[in-house]
Scaffold this motif. Sequence first.
Motif, PDB file in Angstrom:
ATOM      1  N   LEU A 191       0.851  -1.152  -0.119  1.00  0.00           N
ATOM      2  CA  LEU A 191       0.123  -0.024   0.161  1.00  0.00           C
ATOM      3  C   LEU A 191       0.903   1.138  -0.143  1.00  0.00           C
ATOM      4  O   LEU A 191       0.668   1.948  -0.688  1.00  0.00           O
ATOM      5  CB  LEU A 191      -0.997   0.062   1.240  1.00  0.00           C
ATOM      6  CG  LEU A 191      -1.870  -1.279   1.078  1.00  0.00           C
ATOM      7  CD1 LEU A 191      -2.927  -1.144   2.446  1.00  0.00           C
ATOM      8  CD2 LEU A 191      -3.021  -0.903   0.074  1.00  0.00           C
ATOM      9  N   ARG A 192       2.118   1.220   0.764  1.00  0.00           N
ATOM     10  CA  ARG A 192       2.834   2.565   1.024  1.00  0.00           C
ATOM     11  C   ARG A 192       3.400   2.763  -0.699  1.00  0.00           C
ATOM     12  O   ARG A 192       3.694   3.736  -1.172  1.00  0.00           O
ATOM     13  CB  ARG A 192       3.897   2.059   1.931  1.00  0.00           C
ATOM     14  CG  ARG A 192       3.628   2.574   3.137  1.00  0.00           C
ATOM     15  CD  ARG A 192       4.945   2.464   4.083  1.00  0.00           C
ATOM     16  NE  ARG A 192       4.159   2.184   5.513  1.00  0.00           N
ATOM     17  CZ  ARG A 192       4.424   1.279   6.177  1.00  0.00           C
ATOM     18  NH1 ARG A 192       5.127   0.258   5.564  1.00  0.00           N
ATOM     19  NH2 ARG A 192       3.781   0.868   7.303  1.00  0.00           N
TER      20      ARG A 192
ATOM     21  N   SER B 138       2.336   1.811  -3.335  1.00  0.00           N
ATOM     22  CA  SER B 138       1.253   2.173  -4.531  1.00  0.00           C
ATOM     23  C   SER B 138       1.127   3.683  -4.924  1.00  0.00           C
ATOM     24  O   SER B 138       1.668   4.574  -4.051  1.00  0.00           O
ATOM     25  CB  SER B 138      -0.043   1.683  -3.835  1.00  0.00           C
ATOM     26  OG  SER B 138      -0.743   2.487  -2.956  1.00  0.00           O
TER      27      SER B 138
ATOM     28  N   LYS C  84      -0.585   6.625  -4.717  1.00  0.00           N
ATOM     29  CA  LYS C  84      -1.816   7.296  -4.222  1.00  0.00           C
ATOM     30  C   LYS C  84      -2.359   8.416  -4.763  1.00  0.00           C
ATOM     31  O   LYS C  84      -3.602   8.739  -4.516  1.00  0.00           O
ATOM     32  CB  LYS C  84      -1.161   7.642  -2.750  1.00  0.00           C
ATOM     33  CG  LYS C  84      -0.739   6.521  -1.900  1.00  0.00           C
ATOM     34  CD  LYS C  84      -0.510   7.040  -0.352  1.00  0.00           C
ATOM     35  CE  LYS C  84       0.112   5.836   0.336  1.00  0.00           C
ATOM     36  NZ  LYS C  84       0.870   4.592  -0.379  1.00  0.00           N
TER      37      LYS C  84
ATOM     38  N   PHE D 138      -6.308   8.505  -4.974  1.00  0.00           N
ATOM     39  CA  PHE D 138      -7.141   9.542  -4.423  1.00  0.00           C
ATOM     40  C   PHE D 138      -7.699  10.386  -5.400  1.00  0.00           C
ATOM     41  O   PHE D 138      -8.811  11.143  -5.397  1.00  0.00           O
ATOM     42  CB  PHE D 138      -6.209  10.441  -3.620  1.00  0.00           C
ATOM     43  CG  PHE D 138      -6.189   9.741  -2.312  1.00  0.00           C
ATOM     44  CD1 PHE D 138      -7.042   9.710  -1.162  1.00  0.00           C
ATOM     45  CD2 PHE D 138      -4.776   9.237  -1.793  1.00  0.00           C
ATOM     46  CE1 PHE D 138      -6.824   9.061   0.161  1.00  0.00           C
ATOM     47  CE2 PHE D 138      -4.602   8.492  -0.565  1.00  0.00           C
ATOM     48  CZ  PHE D 138      -5.664   8.414   0.343  1.00  0.00           C
TER      49      PHE D 138
END
Length: 134
Positions: free
Chosen positions: A46-47, A49, A51, A55
Amino acid sequence: MNLQLINWPAVLVAALSAFLVGGIWYSPALFANAWMTDNKLTREELRASNKGRAFGFTAFFSIIMAVNLAMFLADAKTTLILGTLWGFLAGIWTFCAIAIHSLFELKSWRLILINGGYSIVSLTLMGLILGAWR
């Protein structure tokens, strides 16, 4: 539907409310760990990815959802109660869509309830905002 009855600042606040709900819903305090486990994701993945992409598209789709719901609510008779009810019903609709494709993807019921529950809560709040802020 009377598009002149759409309150565009309310639409933006309703769209932003999806971020607020998502931030709480998918936080470690609520469903983050179960969501990651059932999606077979790690914190490192997740880190790493994108973002900005996640978002950015989340903002785009949240605005579309808020505009769409506002179009259904664009009636002089819309109230806080009707907005909340119609938002809830839209959430049920999206919950069912999530459940259908998740079942074919062999996702767990827990994941379906987490993701579908987010849709119900966020759309209900959107409807409440749009219904109240006339």
